[in-house]
Design a protein around this motif. Structure first.
Motif, PDB file in Angstrom:
ATOM      1  N   UNK A 137       0.604  -1.099  -0.048  1.00 55.93           N
ATOM      2  CA  UNK A 137       0.254  -0.085  -0.275  1.00 55.93           C
ATOM      3  C   UNK A 137       0.875   1.316   0.469  1.00 55.93           C
ATOM      4  N   UNK A 138       2.266   1.519   1.009  1.00 60.36           N
ATOM      5  CA  UNK A 138       3.169   2.654   0.667  1.00 60.36           C
ATOM      6  C   UNK A 138       3.483   2.695  -0.747  1.00 60.36           C
ATOM      7  N   UNK A 139       3.992   1.368  -1.364  1.00 59.83           N
ATOM      8  CA  UNK A 139       4.575   1.096  -2.765  1.00 59.83           C
ATOM      9  C   UNK A 139       3.492   1.595  -3.666  1.00 59.83           C
ATOM     10  N   UNK A 140       2.402   1.344  -3.329  1.00 54.61           N
ATOM     11  CA  UNK A 140       1.291   1.986  -4.720  1.00 54.61           C
ATOM     12  C   UNK A 140       1.343   3.263  -4.328  1.00 54.61           C
ATOM     13  N   UNK A 141       0.868   4.029  -3.171  1.00 57.46           N
ATOM     14  CA  UNK A 141       0.197   5.008  -2.496  1.00 57.46           C
ATOM     15  C   UNK A 141       1.908   6.328  -2.557  1.00 57.46           C
ATOM     16  N   UNK A 142       3.074   5.855  -2.832  1.00 62.49           N
ATOM     17  CA  UNK A 142       4.036   6.953  -2.321  1.00 62.49           C
ATOM     18  C   UNK A 142       4.044   7.786  -4.124  1.00 62.49           C
ATOM     19  N   UNK A 143       4.188   7.573  -4.970  1.00 61.70           N
ATOM     20  CA  UNK A 143       3.603   8.349  -5.836  1.00 61.70           C
ATOM     21  C   UNK A 143       2.411   9.549  -5.883  1.00 61.70           C
ATOM     22  N   UNK A 144       1.610   9.791  -5.270  1.00 61.17           N
ATOM     23  CA  UNK A 144       0.186  10.509  -4.607  1.00 61.17           C
ATOM     24  C   UNK A 144       0.533  11.220  -3.762  1.00 61.17           C
ATOM     25  N   UNK A 145       1.748  10.394  -2.810  1.00 61.52           N
ATOM     26  CA  UNK A 145       1.873  10.908  -0.993  1.00 61.52           C
ATOM     27  C   UNK A 145       2.807  12.273  -1.525  1.00 61.52           C
ATOM     28  N   UNK A 146       4.146  11.579  -3.343  1.00 59.09           N
ATOM     29  CA  UNK A 146       4.454  12.710  -3.167  1.00 59.09           C
ATOM     30  C   UNK A 146       3.947  14.211  -3.504  1.00 59.09           C
ATOM     31  N   UNK A 147       2.849  14.281  -4.546  1.00 56.62           N
ATOM     32  CA  UNK A 147       2.026  15.132  -4.980  1.00 56.62           C
ATOM     33  C   UNK A 147       1.542  16.237  -4.110  1.00 56.62           C
ATOM     34  N   UNK A 148       2.119  16.245  -2.688  1.00 60.36           N
ATOM     35  CA  UNK A 148       0.461  16.027  -1.524  1.00 60.36           C
ATOM     36  C   UNK A 148       1.254  17.310  -0.400  1.00 60.36           C
TER      37      UNK A 148
ATOM     38  N   UNK B 111      10.179  -2.831  11.287  1.00 59.32           N
ATOM     39  CA  UNK B 111      11.099  -2.997  10.431  1.00 59.32           C
ATOM     40  C   UNK B 111      11.009  -2.229   9.274  1.00 59.32           C
ATOM     41  N   UNK B 112      10.010  -2.573   8.533  1.00 58.33           N
ATOM     42  CA  UNK B 112       9.854  -1.735   7.145  1.00 58.33           C
ATOM     43  C   UNK B 112       9.218  -0.854   7.717  1.00 58.33           C
ATOM     44  N   UNK B 113       9.283  -0.184   9.076  1.00 59.46           N
ATOM     45  CA  UNK B 113       8.075   1.059   8.719  1.00 59.46           C
ATOM     46  C   UNK B 113       9.819   2.116   8.798  1.00 59.46           C
ATOM     47  N   UNK B 114      10.646   2.310   9.754  1.00 58.28           N
ATOM     48  CA  UNK B 114      11.719   1.938   9.866  1.00 58.28           C
ATOM     49  C   UNK B 114      12.362   2.627   8.518  1.00 58.28           C
ATOM     50  N   UNK B 115      12.985   1.651   7.758  1.00 53.99           N
ATOM     51  CA  UNK B 115      13.500   1.683   6.754  1.00 53.99           C
ATOM     52  C   UNK B 115      12.731   3.035   5.507  1.00 53.99           C
ATOM     53  N   UNK B 116      11.064   2.168   5.766  1.00 51.12           N
ATOM     54  CA  UNK B 116      10.843   3.701   4.626  1.00 51.12           C
ATOM     55  C   UNK B 116      10.641   4.976   4.808  1.00 51.12           C
ATOM     56  N   UNK B 117      10.927   4.929   6.731  1.00 53.05           N
ATOM     57  CA  UNK B 117      10.993   6.819   7.261  1.00 53.05           C
ATOM     58  C   UNK B 117      12.050   7.313   6.346  1.00 53.05           C
ATOM     59  N   UNK B 118      13.025   6.932   6.575  1.00 53.45           N
ATOM     60  CA  UNK B 118      14.229   7.079   5.606  1.00 53.45           C
ATOM     61  C   UNK B 118      14.339   7.310   4.852  1.00 53.45           C
ATOM     62  N   UNK B 119      13.849   6.241   3.526  1.00 50.05           N
ATOM     63  CA  UNK B 119      13.825   6.311   2.122  1.00 50.05           C
ATOM     64  C   UNK B 119      12.669   8.076   1.879  1.00 50.05           C
TER      65      UNK B 119
END
Length: 241
Positions: A121-132, A164-172
């Motif tokens: 879900x994070x991966x799919x939403x990322x392009x739209x989050x970048x526009x927010x 674990x994923x959340x910590x990595x995702x937050x950094x990326x």
């Protein structure tokens, strides 16, 4: 322009409470869950909770164990609401019992919902989050995501994976201005906890609305500081354990 949020597990428990809280703040909502009739009821409550905000609410029935669900959820949200500003990964399932009793099917289903679905879900939403203008992801984990509890091996493993994923995702995603938060409560008064932890006195359980207070704090606060993760324990559990 109203902020637009996806909330998984929105048909009951913490997810429902968060959805209603966001509605009261004027968010447009995409409500995700398996129970269509329950989602429809939450949508009506959300409209009422919004007061005069005139929010848009879309119900997206979905089984997060389905590998195609994350892409479809985000696609439908963008189609009906026009974007994604906030993603709340709240859906979760658990199975109590000794690790020797856990079947491969149970393990796979728990990881599919609790760890795989939030990841994609994070991966799919990322392009739209970048526009927010104010992008945010809130992952609802559990105390078992950093502690070990007997008879919760698969559930605890999946929540460790989510943490674990959340910590990595937050950094990326930090370079894109996306704020990522992890909320890890102890026992909350939900149907799932009542089934998996019948040993806990119901009067001692954290209320879902207490988790909403943290969500409200995160989505409304301003300033330069931020808080990566929250641990909320039951008041009568051991402090700083």
């Amino acid at each position: 322009m109203k902020s637009k949020a996806i909330v998984t597990g929105a048909s009951r428990g913490i997810g429902k409470a968060i959805a209603l809280e966001l509605a009261s703040l004027g968010f447009d909502l995409a409500l995700v869950g398996r129970d269509t009739s329950a989602l429809d009821a939450v949508a009506e409550e959300a409209q009422a909770a919004s007061g005069d905000s005139d929010i848009s609410v879309v119900c997206i029935p979905a089984d997060l164990a389905d590998e195609n669900a994350p892409e479809e959820i985000v696609s439908q949200t963008v189609r009906w609401l026009g974007g994604v500003d906030l993603l709340v990964n709240c859906a979760g399932i658990a199975q109590a019992g000794s690790f020797t009793e856990v079947t491969p099917e149970q393990w796979n289903s728990i990881f599919a919902v609790n760890a795989r679905a939030p990841f994609f879900l994070c991966k799919a939403a990322l392009p739209y989050l970048k526009e927010s203008a104010k992008p945010m992801v809130i992952n609802i984990s559990s105390v078992v995501g950093f502690k070990g509890y007997a008879n919760q091996s698969a559930y605890s493993s999946s929540k460790h994976a989510l943490a674990g994923f959340t910590k990595v995702f937050a950094k990326e995603v930090q370079p894109f201005g996306i704020r990522v938060h992890l909320i890890s409560p102890g026992g909350v008064a939900t149907e799932m906890v009542r089934q998996t932890r019948p040993d806990i006195n119901p009067d001692d359980l954290i209320q879902p609305e207490e988790i909403c207070e943290i969500v409200r704090f995160l989505v409304t606060r301003k300033g330069k500081g931020t808080i990566d993760q929250f641990y909320i324990r039951r008041f009568n559990s051991l402090a700083f354990d």
